[in-house]
Design a protein around this motif. Structure first.
Motif, mmCIF file in Angstrom:
data_model
loop_
_atom_site.group_PDB
_atom_site.id
_atom_site.type_symbol
_atom_site.label_atom_id
_atom_site.label_comp_id
_atom_site.label_asym_id
_atom_site.label_seq_id
_atom_site.Cartn_x
_atom_site.Cartn_y
_atom_site.Cartn_z
ATOM 1 N N LEU A 149 64.633 77.348 34.464
ATOM 2 C CA LEU A 149 64.018 77.542 35.772
ATOM 3 C C LEU A 149 64.981 77.109 36.878
ATOM 4 O O LEU A 149 65.709 76.131 36.729
ATOM 5 C CB LEU A 149 62.729 76.727 35.877
ATOM 6 C CG LEU A 149 61.595 77.095 34.916
ATOM 7 C CD1 LEU A 149 60.396 76.187 35.148
ATOM 8 C CD2 LEU A 149 61.189 78.553 35.077
ATOM 9 N N LYS A 150 64.957 77.819 37.960
ATOM 10 C CA LYS A 150 65.769 77.454 39.112
ATOM 11 C C LYS A 150 64.934 76.582 40.043
ATOM 12 O O LYS A 150 63.724 76.780 40.181
ATOM 13 C CB LYS A 150 66.237 78.707 39.846
ATOM 14 C CG LYS A 150 67.198 79.568 39.036
ATOM 15 C CD LYS A 150 67.652 80.776 39.841
ATOM 16 C CE LYS A 150 68.635 81.625 39.037
ATOM 17 N NZ LYS A 150 69.090 82.818 39.809
ATOM 18 N N PRO A 151 65.560 75.600 40.696
ATOM 19 C CA PRO A 151 64.812 74.741 41.619
ATOM 20 C C PRO A 151 64.088 75.565 42.679
ATOM 21 O O PRO A 151 64.618 76.557 43.183
ATOM 22 C CB PRO A 151 65.902 73.859 42.244
ATOM 23 C CG PRO A 151 66.985 73.821 41.204
ATOM 24 C CD PRO A 151 66.975 75.189 40.580
ATOM 25 N N SER A 152 62.874 75.161 42.984
ATOM 26 C CA SER A 152 62.077 75.849 43.998
ATOM 27 C C SER A 152 62.079 75.030 45.288
ATOM 28 O O SER A 152 62.169 73.801 45.263
ATOM 29 C CB SER A 152 60.639 76.029 43.503
ATOM 30 O OG SER A 152 59.796 76.485 44.531
ATOM 31 N N THR A 153 61.971 75.725 46.409
ATOM 32 C CA THR A 153 61.908 75.045 47.701
ATOM 33 C C THR A 153 60.473 74.808 48.147
ATOM 34 O O THR A 153 60.236 74.310 49.254
ATOM 35 C CB THR A 153 62.642 75.872 48.780
ATOM 36 O OG1 THR A 153 62.055 77.181 48.848
ATOM 37 C CG2 THR A 153 64.126 75.996 48.444
ATOM 38 N N ASP A 154 59.515 75.156 47.295
ATOM 39 C CA ASP A 154 58.109 74.943 47.637
ATOM 40 C C ASP A 154 57.831 73.459 47.856
ATOM 41 O O ASP A 154 58.363 72.597 47.142
ATOM 42 C CB ASP A 154 57.198 75.456 46.528
ATOM 43 C CG ASP A 154 57.185 76.972 46.445
ATOM 44 O OD1 ASP A 154 57.885 77.610 47.243
ATOM 45 O OD2 ASP A 154 56.486 77.511 45.565
ATOM 46 N N ALA A 155 56.998 73.164 48.829
ATOM 47 C CA ALA A 155 56.656 71.778 49.119
ATOM 48 C C ALA A 155 55.769 71.203 48.016
ATOM 49 O O ALA A 155 54.943 71.905 47.429
ATOM 50 C CB ALA A 155 55.937 71.693 50.461
ATOM 51 N N LEU A 156 55.968 69.929 47.737
ATOM 52 C CA LEU A 156 55.158 69.234 46.750
ATOM 53 C C LEU A 156 54.237 68.247 47.453
ATOM 54 O O LEU A 156 54.675 67.501 48.329
ATOM 55 C CB LEU A 156 56.056 68.484 45.756
ATOM 56 C CG LEU A 156 56.830 69.354 44.765
ATOM 57 C CD1 LEU A 156 57.925 68.549 44.087
ATOM 58 C CD2 LEU A 156 55.878 69.927 43.722
ATOM 59 N N PRO A 157 52.960 68.219 47.084
ATOM 60 C CA PRO A 157 52.010 67.353 47.769
ATOM 61 C C PRO A 157 51.922 65.931 47.220
ATOM 62 O O PRO A 157 51.150 65.114 47.708
ATOM 63 C CB PRO A 157 50.686 68.088 47.552
ATOM 64 C CG PRO A 157 50.847 68.687 46.191
ATOM 65 C CD PRO A 157 52.301 69.087 46.108
ATOM 66 N N PHE A 158 52.683 65.633 46.165
ATOM 67 C CA PHE A 158 52.598 64.309 45.558
ATOM 68 C C PHE A 158 53.065 63.226 46.530
ATOM 69 O O PHE A 158 53.961 63.445 47.354
ATOM 70 C CB PHE A 158 53.445 64.256 44.287
ATOM 71 C CG PHE A 158 53.034 65.256 43.246
ATOM 72 C CD1 PHE A 158 51.764 65.225 42.692
ATOM 73 C CD2 PHE A 158 53.919 66.236 42.819
ATOM 74 C CE1 PHE A 158 51.385 66.150 41.733
ATOM 75 C CE2 PHE A 158 53.547 67.162 41.861
ATOM 76 C CZ PHE A 158 52.272 67.122 41.316
ATOM 77 N N THR A 159 52.486 62.051 46.396
ATOM 78 C CA THR A 159 52.768 60.973 47.347
ATOM 79 C C THR A 159 53.796 59.959 46.858
ATOM 80 O O THR A 159 54.089 58.990 47.556
ATOM 81 C CB THR A 159 51.466 60.223 47.661
ATOM 82 O OG1 THR A 159 50.945 59.644 46.447
ATOM 83 C CG2 THR A 159 50.432 61.155 48.265
ATOM 84 N N ASP A 160 54.349 60.155 45.666
ATOM 85 C CA ASP A 160 55.232 59.130 45.088
ATOM 86 C C ASP A 160 56.571 59.703 44.631
ATOM 87 O O ASP A 160 57.110 59.313 43.598
ATOM 88 C CB ASP A 160 54.538 58.442 43.911
ATOM 89 C CG ASP A 160 54.093 59.421 42.827
ATOM 90 O OD1 ASP A 160 54.114 60.647 43.084
ATOM 91 O OD2 ASP A 160 53.727 58.963 41.726
ATOM 92 N N LEU A 161 57.135 60.622 45.394
ATOM 93 C CA LEU A 161 58.390 61.266 45.005
ATOM 94 C C LEU A 161 59.567 60.847 45.876
ATOM 95 O O LEU A 161 60.631 61.473 45.828
ATOM 96 C CB LEU A 161 58.241 62.792 45.082
ATOM 97 C CG LEU A 161 57.100 63.417 44.264
ATOM 98 C CD1 LEU A 161 57.122 64.937 44.420
ATOM 99 C CD2 LEU A 161 57.186 63.016 42.805
#
Length: 212
Positions: A149-161
């Motif tokens: 898989l290639k890295p995605s630029t989609d935002a992640l909603p997690f709070t601990d990254l």
């Protein structure tokens, strides 16, 4: 990627045919029609399911599927031990089986062999410690690499990254986009949380479902 998909599809086919054979045995109605394995009977044959995985467990079907497909193996006493943590060598072994390239497990140092094979494929660094615990972040990175898989630029909603690199976030986003990991707004991902055997079974089955 074609090679990966072929391997995944082959594994999915094994699962499908195993389930059919399981039903045809008409033995009992535990998980997928199989009786509990007797203690002392090695887990792995299609006629019995782990005695330590309750029918109502959220990972019971995933465990039975992967055991029948030969992607994950139980213990000599008929148990699966779903709450036991996985280490890097065990995870590498599962992923190599998934890719159709199982490592040599009949050697004295099977763990080192699994890490070496995984390193050759670029899944893990060559200096990976075989007994290092498998965390949620590590399984995400290794799995993303295995699936190419290639890295995605989609935002992640997690709070601990906050401690993750851009590449790590991108690979995690790619897995979320593929449906391998779920992303609930305001939730923690738990990058340092250790993965258990049951959780790994659930993750791998989602991979099979995605590429079926």
């Amino acid at each position: 990627m074609k090679r990966v998909l072929s391997a995944v599809l082959a594994a999915a086919t094994i699962i499908s045919t195993s389930s059919v054979a399981f039903a045809e045995d008409n033995v009992s109605k535990s998980v997928y029609g199989g009786p509990r394995c007797d203690k002392g009977v090695k887990l792995g044959n299609k006629h019995c399911v782990p005695f330590d995985v309750p029918d109502n467990s959220p990972v019971s079907s995933s465990i039975v599927h992967l055991v029948q497909a030969g992607l994950m193996v139980g213990y000599e006493d008929g148990s699966f031990r779903p709450d036991n943590p996985l280490n890097m060598a065990e995870a590498a072994t599962v992923l190599l089986r998934l890719l159709g390239m199982p490592p040599k497990e009949d050697t004295a140092d099977w763990a080192a062999a699994a890490i070496a094979d995984a390193a050759k494929l670029g899944l893990v660094p060559v200096d990976t410690q075989a007994d290092a615990p498998l965390t949620r972040l590590k399984v995400a990175i290794v799995l993303a690499k295995a699936l190419k898989l290639k890295p995605s630029t989609d935002a992640l909603p997690f709070t601990d990254l906050s401690g993750l690199s851009d590449e790590e976030k991108g690979l995690l986003a790619a897995l979320v986009k593929a449906g391998i990991f779920s992303a609930d707004a305001g939730k923690e991902f738990g990058p340092d949380t250790t993965i258990t055997r049951g959780e790994m079974a659930s993750i791998i089955e989602r991979v099979l479902a995605k590429y079926k």
